[in-house]
Write a protein that holds these residues in place. Structure first.
Motif, PDB file in Angstrom:
ATOM      1  N   THR A  43       0.767  -1.174   0.095  1.00 30.35           N
ATOM      2  CA  THR A  43       0.002  -0.093   0.223  1.00 30.35           C
ATOM      3  C   THR A  43       0.950   1.424   0.062  1.00 30.35           C
ATOM      4  O   THR A  43       1.969   1.017   0.098  1.00 30.35           O
ATOM      5  CB  THR A  43      -0.865  -0.024   1.259  1.00 30.35           C
ATOM      6  OG1 THR A  43      -1.967   0.976   1.026  1.00 30.35           O
ATOM      7  CG2 THR A  43      -0.194   0.200   2.745  1.00 30.35           C
ATOM      8  N   SER A  47      -1.500   6.257   2.611  1.00 29.48           N
ATOM      9  CA  SER A  47      -2.593   5.483   3.369  1.00 29.48           C
ATOM     10  C   SER A  47      -2.276   5.173   4.664  1.00 29.48           C
ATOM     11  O   SER A  47      -2.953   5.101   5.511  1.00 29.48           O
ATOM     12  CB  SER A  47      -2.830   4.228   2.527  1.00 29.48           C
ATOM     13  OG  SER A  47      -2.902   4.404   1.207  1.00 29.48           O
ATOM     14  N   LEU A  80      -6.270  -0.381   4.727  1.00 27.09           N
ATOM     15  CA  LEU A  80      -4.937  -0.963   3.942  1.00 27.09           C
ATOM     16  C   LEU A  80      -5.239  -2.225   3.685  1.00 27.09           C
ATOM     17  O   LEU A  80      -6.187  -3.205   4.133  1.00 27.09           O
ATOM     18  CB  LEU A  80      -3.898  -0.981   5.162  1.00 27.09           C
ATOM     19  CG  LEU A  80      -3.752   0.467   5.842  1.00 27.09           C
ATOM     20  CD1 LEU A  80      -2.632   0.365   6.875  1.00 27.09           C
ATOM     21  CD2 LEU A  80      -3.364   1.528   4.971  1.00 27.09           C
ATOM     22  N   GLY A  81      -4.478  -2.706   2.745  1.00 28.08           N
ATOM     23  CA  GLY A  81      -4.793  -4.031   1.970  1.00 28.08           C
ATOM     24  C   GLY A  81      -4.190  -5.011   3.129  1.00 28.08           C
ATOM     25  O   GLY A  81      -3.320  -4.815   4.139  1.00 28.08           O
TER      26      GLY A  81
END
Ligand code: SF4
Length: 216
Positions: A43, A47, A80-81
């Motif tokens: 990411t 972020s 967030l991923g």
């Protein structure tokens, strides 16, 4: 021009272009930096910076985060991923910091990479920023810039790291890692490198290929 001279010139130009080569992640101490770096996988730094004020407000120390409920941490970092895995890693790493290191982040590479969520790249970011220890930080931008400059032909990150560690003087490894990374973002982008404005153009073999219409 011999390789050593060319590398020295490249390093000097990059340092002049990016004199402030600090990470773009916002942090106040060793614990926060290690958490930010672990969260930044897959990411953007921007972020991460949006999510961490609330994370560190609720769990400001390794001891606090070690005792957190995973579902609550997931909620805070869900933008967030891979947020489930990241929440699990953050809590497990915080427990290790508390149980093995008295709540402090260790500086040895082996100890850092034993923390869940921290690989060699992250460990080098932490070591360089907190203690100015030598190390090459290999991410996608850094690898691409080094290959185009023909400082390495390797694509495997660990092999790139090892080759560049031999080429770059220890005391400038952190600086070079960060400035080459910024260069990759600003000029030497993956699809359309801006060779026309690039301050390294005179030293870059790929620029010569480009003007003779060969692929970079
Ligand atoms: S001249 Fe082009 S390919 Fe070479 S470093 Fe600069 S932007 Fe990248």
């Amino acid at each position: 021009m011999d390789m050593d001279k060319r590398i020295l010139q490249i390093m000097d130009i990059l340092k002049k272009e990016f004199p402030n080569f600090q990470t773009l992640l916002n942090y106040k101490n060793d614990f926060e930096l290690s958490a930010c770096v672990a969260l930044s996988a897959q990411t953007t730094d921007a972020s991460v910076n949006k999510a961490t004020p609330e994370l560190f407000r609720r769990w400001p120390t390794p001891a606090a985060l070690a005792a957190a409920r995973q579902s609550e941490v997931e909620e805070v970092i869900h933008s967030l991923g891979f947020f489930r895995q990241k929440a699990k890693n953050l809590i497990a790493a915080s427990r290790m910091l508390v149980e093995k290191y008295g709540g402090k982040v260790p500086w040895e590479m082996d100890e850092l990479t034993a923390l869940p969520g921290i690989g060699r790249k992250s460990a080098n970011v932490i070591r360089g920023h907190l203690w100015n220890l030598p190390g090459i930080i290999v991410d996608t931008h850094f690898g691409r810039v080094c290959r185009r400059l023909e400082l390495t032909a390797q694509t495997d990150p660990v092999k790139v790291e090892m080759e560049l560690m031999r080429l770059i003087p220890e005391e400038r490894q952190h600086e070079f890692s960060m400035t080459a990374n910024f260069h990759g973002r600003k000029y030497c982008m993956s699809r359309k490198p801006n060779c026309a404005d690039c301050p390294l153009a005179e030293l870059c073999p790929s620029r010569i290929h480009r003007t003779s219409k060969k692929p970079i």
